[in-house]
Design an enzyme around this catalytic site. Structure first.
Site, PDB file in Angstrom:
ATOM      1  N   GLY A   1       0.666  -1.371  -0.112  1.00 43.31           N
ATOM      2  CA  GLY A   1      -0.055  -0.010   0.203  1.00 43.31           C
ATOM      3  C   GLY A   1       0.783   1.178   0.031  1.00 43.31           C
ATOM      4  O   GLY A   1       2.051   1.338   0.097  1.00 43.31           O
TER       5      GLY A   1
ATOM      6  N   THR B   1       1.020   3.590   2.314  1.00 43.21           N
ATOM      7  CA  THR B   1       1.871   3.900   3.513  1.00 43.21           C
ATOM      8  C   THR B   1       3.157   3.103   3.627  1.00 43.21           C
ATOM      9  O   THR B   1       4.183   3.431   3.959  1.00 43.21           O
ATOM     10  CB  THR B   1       1.012   3.683   4.957  1.00 43.21           C
ATOM     11  OG1 THR B   1      -0.301   4.228   4.438  1.00 43.21           O
ATOM     12  CG2 THR B   1       1.594   4.277   5.945  1.00 43.21           C
TER      13      THR B   1
ATOM     14  N   ASP C   1       2.803  -3.369   8.382  1.00 49.51           N
ATOM     15  CA  ASP C   1       1.904  -3.225   7.149  1.00 49.51           C
ATOM     16  C   ASP C   1       0.777  -2.042   7.464  1.00 49.51           C
ATOM     17  O   ASP C   1       0.649  -1.661   8.837  1.00 49.51           O
ATOM     18  CB  ASP C   1       0.932  -4.490   6.904  1.00 49.51           C
ATOM     19  CG  ASP C   1       0.462  -4.553   5.605  1.00 49.51           C
ATOM     20  OD1 ASP C   1       0.573  -3.557   4.926  1.00 49.51           O
ATOM     21  OD2 ASP C   1      -0.088  -5.484   5.375  1.00 49.51           O
TER      22      ASP C   1
ATOM     23  N   ALA D   1      -3.402  -0.508   6.751  1.00 47.26           N
ATOM     24  CA  ALA D   1      -4.445  -0.990   6.949  1.00 47.26           C
ATOM     25  C   ALA D   1      -5.748   0.133   6.317  1.00 47.26           C
ATOM     26  O   ALA D   1      -5.278   1.135   6.240  1.00 47.26           O
ATOM     27  CB  ALA D   1      -5.028  -1.275   8.478  1.00 47.26           C
TER      28      ALA D   1
ATOM     29  N   GLU E   1      -1.100 -10.814   2.583  1.00 47.53           N
ATOM     30  CA  GLU E   1      -0.587  -9.805   3.882  1.00 47.53           C
ATOM     31  C   GLU E   1      -1.010 -10.845   5.144  1.00 47.53           C
ATOM     32  O   GLU E   1      -0.284 -10.838   6.329  1.00 47.53           O
ATOM     33  CB  GLU E   1      -1.425  -8.710   3.804  1.00 47.53           C
ATOM     34  CG  GLU E   1      -1.121  -7.675   2.976  1.00 47.53           C
ATOM     35  CD  GLU E   1      -2.088  -6.770   2.682  1.00 47.53           C
ATOM     36  OE1 GLU E   1      -1.540  -5.695   1.985  1.00 47.53           O
ATOM     37  OE2 GLU E   1      -3.111  -6.652   2.926  1.00 47.53           O
TER      38      GLU E   1
HETATM   39  C1  5RP Z   1      -3.521  -3.487   0.451  1.00 46.19           C
HETATM   40  C2  5RP Z   1      -3.637  -3.232   2.240  1.00 46.19           C
HETATM   41  C3  5RP Z   1      -3.205  -1.744   2.637  1.00 46.19           C
HETATM   42  O1  5RP Z   1      -2.460  -1.975   3.888  1.00 46.19           O
HETATM   43  C4  5RP Z   1      -4.269  -1.008   2.776  1.00 46.19           C
HETATM   44  O2  5RP Z   1      -5.142  -0.837   1.775  1.00 46.19           O
HETATM   45  C5  5RP Z   1      -3.789   0.607   3.181  1.00 46.19           C
HETATM   46  O3  5RP Z   1      -3.452   1.172   2.066  1.00 46.19           O
HETATM   47  P1  5RP Z   1      -2.726   2.667   2.200  1.00 46.19           P
HETATM   48  O4  5RP Z   1      -1.658   2.421   3.016  1.00 46.19           O
HETATM   49  O5  5RP Z   1      -2.540   2.734   0.786  1.00 46.19           O
HETATM   50  O6  5RP Z   1      -3.805   3.345   2.876  1.00 46.19           O
HETATM   51  O7  5RP Z   1      -4.321  -3.611   2.940  1.00 46.19           O
HETATM   52  O8  5RP Z   1      -4.142  -4.525   0.388  1.00 46.19           O
END
Ligand code: 5RP
Length: 218
Positions: free
Chosen positions: A27, A29, A79, A81, A101
């Site tokens: 993602g 982040t 990770d 979310a 994940e």
């Molecule tokens: C990808 C995910 C990501 O962690 C989630 O979508 C958050 O993404 P971002 O950091 O772009 O807001 O679960 O499958």
């Protein structure tokens, strides 16, 4: 971009120990986190990535990407979310990488979730719950999801890294996340539901627009 994403990504990079094998999620982040890690010039033994996209970015920054089958368990997984509640139960899978994940999270001793404060909720479900399905089971699973009270929308996107498809389930108000996770996982044809309650985060880092980062643990 929410400035909290960058703040939390940089804070997480400070927590990584050199010469370890790190689990890395997916993602925007996490992309910032990978860049912050590279900026630290930290030497890792390697990284296990939860998506092809993260693997590519890690390699571009000179990190070795390892196969989870060869590494054994990992000490740390970091990770993002899509939503997180007070129990550190998560909705994940907005980027479609939920299955890998969940695997890397399960294989890791400590899971740090990194989010900006817009992701914090009292009740999970405002964000459509992603469910990865075997393609031939898509319509069957969708009908079962309707019986559970949500509206499944087929995600018009390339197949997942595992060759499957995603239903985004709109309208759930998830009070008992563990029961919901087990119920959806038990529908034949479901590969993974993007609810992380059986294996929640252990630590949450939340970044704010003003650059503050708050940490809490379960
Ligand atoms: C990808 C995910 C990501 O962690 C989630 O979508 C958050 O993404 P971002 O950091 O772009 O807001 O679960 O499958």
């Amino acid at each position: 971009m929410h400035k909290g994403k960058l703040a939390v990504a940089q804070a997480a990079a400070e927590l990584v120990q050199p010469d370890t094998i790190l689990g890395v999620g997916s993602g925007s982040t996490v992309n910032l986190f990978i860049e912050a890690l590279a900026a630290r010039n930290i030497k890792l033994e390697g990284a296990v990535a939860s998506s092809e996209a993260s693997a590519k970015l890690l390699q571009q920054h000179g990190f070795d990407v390892l196969d989870l089958n060869m590494t054994g368990g990992l000490d740390l997984y970091i990770d993002g979310a899509d939503e997180v509640n007070k129990e550190m139960h998560l909705i994940k899978g907005g980027g479609g990488a939920l299955t890998r994940e969940k695997i890397v999270a399960a294989a890791s001793k400590h899971f740090i979730c990194i989010v900006d404060n817009s992701k914090q909720v009292d009740v999970l479900g405002e964000f459509p719950l992603p469910v990865e399905v075997i393609p031939m089971a898509r319509s069957y699973v969708a009908r079962e999801i309707v019986k559970l009270g949500a509206d499944p929308e087929f995600r018009e996107a390339p197949r997942t890294d595992n060759g499957n498809q995603i239903l985004d389930c709109v309208g759930f108000k998830i009070i008992d996340a563990l029961t919901m996770e087990n119920t959806i996982n038990n529908i034949v044809g479901v590969v993974t539901v993007g609810l992380f309650a059986a294996r929640p985060a252990d630590q949450l880092l939340v970044g704010y627009e003003d650059g503050r980062v708050e940490s809490s643990s379960r």
